[in-house]
Design a protein around this motif. Sequence first.
Motif, mmCIF file in Angstrom:
data_model
loop_
_atom_site.group_PDB
_atom_site.id
_atom_site.type_symbol
_atom_site.label_atom_id
_atom_site.label_comp_id
_atom_site.label_asym_id
_atom_site.label_seq_id
_atom_site.Cartn_x
_atom_site.Cartn_y
_atom_site.Cartn_z
ATOM 1 N N UNK A 9 3.652 3.165 -1.070
ATOM 2 C CA UNK A 9 3.397 1.716 -1.192
ATOM 3 C C UNK A 9 3.884 0.975 0.057
ATOM 4 N N UNK A 10 3.295 -0.188 0.279
ATOM 5 C CA UNK A 10 3.649 -0.969 1.461
ATOM 6 C C UNK A 10 3.808 -2.427 1.103
ATOM 7 N N UNK A 67 0.230 -0.751 -3.883
ATOM 8 C CA UNK A 67 0.416 0.677 -4.117
ATOM 9 C C UNK A 67 -0.856 1.467 -3.859
ATOM 10 N N UNK A 68 -1.971 0.774 -3.718
ATOM 11 C CA UNK A 68 -3.251 1.403 -3.392
ATOM 12 C C UNK A 68 -4.034 0.422 -2.539
ATOM 13 N N UNK A 69 -5.043 0.919 -1.852
ATOM 14 C CA UNK A 69 -5.848 0.044 -1.003
ATOM 15 C C UNK A 69 -7.008 -0.543 -1.798
ATOM 16 N N UNK A 74 -7.636 -0.531 3.618
ATOM 17 C CA UNK A 74 -7.741 0.866 4.007
ATOM 18 C C UNK A 74 -8.486 1.091 5.304
ATOM 19 N N UNK A 75 -8.960 0.007 5.938
ATOM 20 C CA UNK A 75 -9.632 0.154 7.231
ATOM 21 C C UNK A 75 -8.677 0.737 8.265
ATOM 22 N N UNK A 76 -7.425 0.271 8.242
ATOM 23 C CA UNK A 76 -6.374 0.837 9.077
ATOM 24 C C UNK A 76 -5.417 1.615 8.173
ATOM 25 N N UNK A 77 -4.920 2.758 8.625
ATOM 26 C CA UNK A 77 -4.026 3.559 7.775
ATOM 27 C C UNK A 77 -2.653 2.913 7.621
ATOM 28 N N UNK A 121 -5.175 -8.487 10.332
ATOM 29 C CA UNK A 121 -4.680 -7.118 10.258
ATOM 30 C C UNK A 121 -4.083 -6.828 8.885
ATOM 31 N N UNK A 122 -3.561 -7.847 8.201
ATOM 32 C CA UNK A 122 -3.048 -7.644 6.840
ATOM 33 C C UNK A 122 -4.162 -7.151 5.919
#
Length: 331
Positions: free
Chosen positions: A64-65, A14-16, A57-60, A50-51
């Motif tokens: 939540x994801x 829910x947050x980076x 937060x390096x990649x947008x 990439x995960x």
Amino acid sequence: MPSLPKQMRGVVFHSTGDSSVLQIDNNLPLPVLQPSEILVKVEYAGVNFVDTYLRSGLYPVKLPAITGREGAGTVVQVGDQVDPSLELAIGDRVAVFTQGTMAEYVCAPAAGVMKLSSEVSSRAGAAIMLQGLTAWTMVRDSHDVKEGEVILVQAAAGGTGGLIVQMCKHLGATVIGTVSTAVKAKVAREHGCDHVIIYTESNIEAEVNRLTDEQGCHAVFSGIGASTFDADLRLTRRKGVLVSYGNSSGPVTNFKILDLSKRNVKLVRPTLANYITTREEMTTRSGELLELIGNGAVKVKFGQEYSLEHVGAAQDDLVSQKTMGKLIVKI
């Protein structure tokens, strides 16, 4: 049509931040199938750098994801606008490249899935969809590796690095690989490296220059990022190609484009999605990859297997540089 649950298990953030932001949720709603998509019951998902870039937060990413970008499993629903020419049906085994694969179900655009042959297991499919296609498109599209070339592969015992080594050897190149330990050196040689440099014991630049008579390499494939970028550039020969495809040590900053003119080097920072945008690109490269796997020219070397409860540990293990081979999650 098989009966489907209303809820599923998955790993969500829910947050980076670091891996502590990842949480198991046993009551996630099932993905909503769009007309041009398929719904897949996931059996295995691959763990990739990439995960961690998305989680940190390096990649947008929209929050939540659900974490995870590659997976494989069985088709359980087909959208009513899926092109019949794709020949996708309920019960087919497929590999997918889409966000949210660390869950029991995931939706994916039908035009971007890879249908698995009987020779390729779902476990292998989850390992090659992102990482395998990334490696194959890089050695064909980022730099078209040719017989007789000398190629440098950083982290040659890793999941992506090991695939690049095998593919370059298949294409007839001489491969120099770098690793951190003697144990990893053995793995790199098993992948096919002609020369292996243990960078904790030897100077990479001095060794590469010795092996290439000071000419450098036709191409350098490096997913390391910041810590090796300057050396990667210096080790790319005149009119060669530096393929910088990752950020495992951090993103490259303060790069001066004029530095490329010292040897007329080409610099590529590829992403898989931009190499398989069209259906023709996807079917061509995925078909070639499946043939390489099916005939044994490229072998997937698996590392550790994890459960959904230990996805955070899997990501931590990946970035620690202590792993070898492809890390996989059993859903």
